[in-house]
Design an enzyme around this catalytic site. Structure first.
Site, mmCIF file in Angstrom:
data_model
loop_
_atom_site.group_PDB
_atom_site.id
_atom_site.type_symbol
_atom_site.label_atom_id
_atom_site.label_comp_id
_atom_site.label_asym_id
_atom_site.label_seq_id
_atom_site.Cartn_x
_atom_site.Cartn_y
_atom_site.Cartn_z
ATOM 1 N N ILE A 134 -1.090 -5.015 8.262
ATOM 2 C CA ILE A 134 -1.069 -6.314 7.592
ATOM 3 C C ILE A 134 -1.018 -6.215 6.071
ATOM 4 O O ILE A 134 -0.800 -7.220 5.406
ATOM 5 C CB ILE A 134 -2.270 -7.183 8.026
ATOM 6 C CG1 ILE A 134 -3.599 -6.608 7.526
ATOM 7 C CG2 ILE A 134 -2.293 -7.368 9.538
ATOM 8 C CD1 ILE A 134 -4.785 -7.515 7.781
ATOM 9 N N LYS B 160 -2.095 -11.366 4.046
ATOM 10 C CA LYS B 160 -2.333 -10.466 2.916
ATOM 11 C C LYS B 160 -1.080 -10.270 2.069
ATOM 12 O O LYS B 160 -1.127 -10.384 0.842
ATOM 13 C CB LYS B 160 -2.838 -9.114 3.417
ATOM 14 C CG LYS B 160 -3.988 -9.209 4.396
ATOM 15 C CD LYS B 160 -5.170 -9.966 3.817
ATOM 16 C CE LYS B 160 -6.310 -10.045 4.814
ATOM 17 N NZ LYS B 160 -7.450 -10.826 4.305
ATOM 18 N N TYR C 234 -12.654 -2.014 8.582
ATOM 19 C CA TYR C 234 -12.907 -3.431 8.305
ATOM 20 C C TYR C 234 -14.022 -3.980 9.195
ATOM 21 O O TYR C 234 -13.918 -3.910 10.425
ATOM 22 C CB TYR C 234 -11.600 -4.199 8.522
ATOM 23 C CG TYR C 234 -11.693 -5.695 8.578
ATOM 24 C CD1 TYR C 234 -12.336 -6.425 7.573
ATOM 25 C CD2 TYR C 234 -11.090 -6.404 9.620
ATOM 26 C CE1 TYR C 234 -12.400 -7.801 7.630
ATOM 27 C CE2 TYR C 234 -11.141 -7.790 9.671
ATOM 28 C CZ TYR C 234 -11.801 -8.481 8.679
ATOM 29 O OH TYR C 234 -11.861 -9.859 8.730
#
Length: 519
Positions: free
Chosen positions: A280, A318, A193
């Site tokens: 997450i 999320k 990410y």
């Protein structure tokens, strides 16, 4: 009187300062006022930074990348089905909007959960005055139960180890502050990410050491790659404090199997370094996929394991689609980290009003069971819809079983197998096809041609429009590849966040900065 100043190009700098001393005195005064407004150092012709901190003036926040440039392109020309149908469709946002109807129904049926309703206002004073940075006990209990439920009830989480922070961004930074000093490093498998550069490094001054993974072995994290990265860091006199992984993976949308997790735990135990597991996306595993395995579950099965080296990052951004609620969680098996992170949580607490409502929602077993089941089903359904659309135009994607995105392979559309060619194609997708997808190079991918595409932040009608635009990209209607020559006029654009578009607003504006919302 208000002045509108032009952008300070290098050409302007050179000629302005070269001729400044030849100006009349009164003109020099006006010029000095101009420089003061721009905070320009008149001796050097550069922006003066001596009044600000190194954190404020460095470029380590990671915003200067195509990932965030795509956000700015979208924000300047956002798609709307009626008001701006030719705008850019946002497919760079990993946001889960597919089960909002279930959440809205629950809110309507439980007005007592809010202190802003007649049914719940009697709790207003208690909630408004709450200041304990441990968090509401009922909230920590509910989060612990939710985290267990997401992982199939195979592991129990202790509410007293639930530590709050402002979203996953704050939680990741918080754990770095607890585990590492400036200059220390964490290893991280690629692709990863892009926001980790900001979350983990910007203010902490921690380094990231890429552990390069490749499509030839399905981007698996191998022991050989870990050893190689660790050895290289040691040779460079870098103090490696740990390994950070995302499970499920962002951007791959894959999950780590039990054996891989055990291998990673064994590696960090041998090196006596930390393992931070970003989980997450744990509740985004598709309904037909194998059950999700958390590192918390794996360490229960390992006889010789230094649990104090294991830390989990979690969030509701999320799994439930609540990025605006800023619910970030650090869960550590290390007592000292728990004590330290709890003190640090005072800098980024979840509001007591949010805690109060979510404690009620997540304590509703019937709702939780229905949400988890329906969320997984809907995500898989949306994912399959995109997969079928891609197959129609012979676009390959990396096999995935979780997440709010897929990893799309456009190598066949590259002019050549280089990252420069990848960025050229990305310009075409952004500016002509009008889709904000994220290039693999911004995820530190080791090979060009991969793109992350988010699919859970739009309605079904927008999905169809997006698929039609992808068909346009690959030239389905003409039965031949899209001619790259007709895009050449756009290929001159720069990818620096400052040069991407001279008319762009400041990327550091709290309103327009993609760093505020990027995921």
């Amino acid at each position: 009187m208000h002045y509108i100043y032009p952008k300070l190009t290098p050409f302007f700098h050179h000629h302005f300062f070269a001729n400044l001393r030849s100006l009349a005195p009164q003109t020099r005064v006006l010029s000095y006022t101009f420089c003061t407004n721009y905070n320009i150092n008149m001796d050097s012709g550069k922006m003066s930074q001596h009044l600000l901190s190194k954190i404020a003036t460095n470029d380590k926040h990671g915003e200067n990348s195509p990932y965030f440039d795509g956000w700015k392109a979208y924000e300047r020309n956002p798609f709307h089905p009626t008001k701006n149908p030719q705008g850019v469709i946002q497919m760079g946002l990993a946001e889960n909007q597919l089960c909002f109807d279930l959440i809205e129904d629950w809110i309507l049926n439980h007005p007592e959960a809010s202190i802003c309703t007649p049914e719940g206002v009697h709790q207003f004073r208690n909630i408004a005055n709450f200041q304990d940075y441990h968090g509401l006990q009922q909230f920590r209990n509910a989060i612990a139960n939710w985290m267990s439920k997401v992982r199939g009830g195979r592991v129990r989480f202790d509410p007293d180890r639930i530590l709050m922070s402002g979203g996953a961004t704050g939680a990741n930074e918080q754990i770095m502050f607890c585990l590492a000093d400036p200059g220390d490093a964490f290893m991280i498998p690629t692709p990863f990410y892009p926001g980790f550069v900001r979350d983990l490094c910007w203010r902490t001054q921690v380094q990231l050491i890429p552990v390069h993974c490749h499509s030839s072995n399905d981007f698996k994290i191998t022991r050989e790659a870990l050893e190689e990265a660790y050895k290289k860091a040691k040779e460079d006199n870098i103090n490696v404090k740990g390994l950070i992984i995302t499970n499920p993976s962002n951007p791959l949308g894959t999950t780590l199997d039990r054996d891989t997790l055990k291998s990673l735990v064994s590696f960090i135990n041998e090196k006596n370094i930390h393992l931070v597991c970003d989980e997450i996306y744990a509740a985004t595993v598709f309904s037909s996929s194998p059950s999700y395995v958390s590192v918390a579950e794996v360490i229960q099965e390992m006889e010789h394991c230094k649990r104090e080296l294991i830390h989990v990052i979690y969030s509701l951004s999320k799994d439930m689609g609540f990025p605006g609620f800023r619910v970030g969680i650090v869960y550590s098996f290390n007592d000292e980290v728990v004590a330290c992170a709890r003190k640090m949580s005072s800098f980024g607490l979840v509001s007591s009003q949010t805690q109060h409502m979510l404690a009620s929602m997540l304590s509703d077993e019937k709702f939780v069971t229905k949400f988890l089941s329906e969320n997984s089903r809907r995500l898989e359904e949306r994912h399959e819809k995109f997969m079928k659309g891609l197959e129609e135009v012979n676009i390959v994607r990396f096999p995935s079983s979780a997440g709010l995105f897929f990893w799309m392979n456009l190598k066949s559309l590259l002019e050549e197998a280089t990252f420069e060619a990848e960025l050229k194609l990305w310009r075409v997708i952004i500016h002509e096809v009008k889709l904000n997808v994220s290039p693999g190079s911004s995820f530190n991918c080791s090979e060009p041609g991969w793109f992350r595409v988010c699919f859970a932040n739009m309605d079904d009608e927008t999905v169809e429009i997006a698929l039609n635009r992808i068909r346009e990209l690959v030239g389905k209607e003409t039965k031949k590849p899209v001619g790259m020559k007709r895009w050449q006029s756009n290929l001159r654009l720069s990818f620096s966040s400052r040069r991407f578009d001279e008319s762009a607003m400041s990327p550091h504006s709290p309103i327009t900065s993609p760093l505020v919302r990027a995921t």
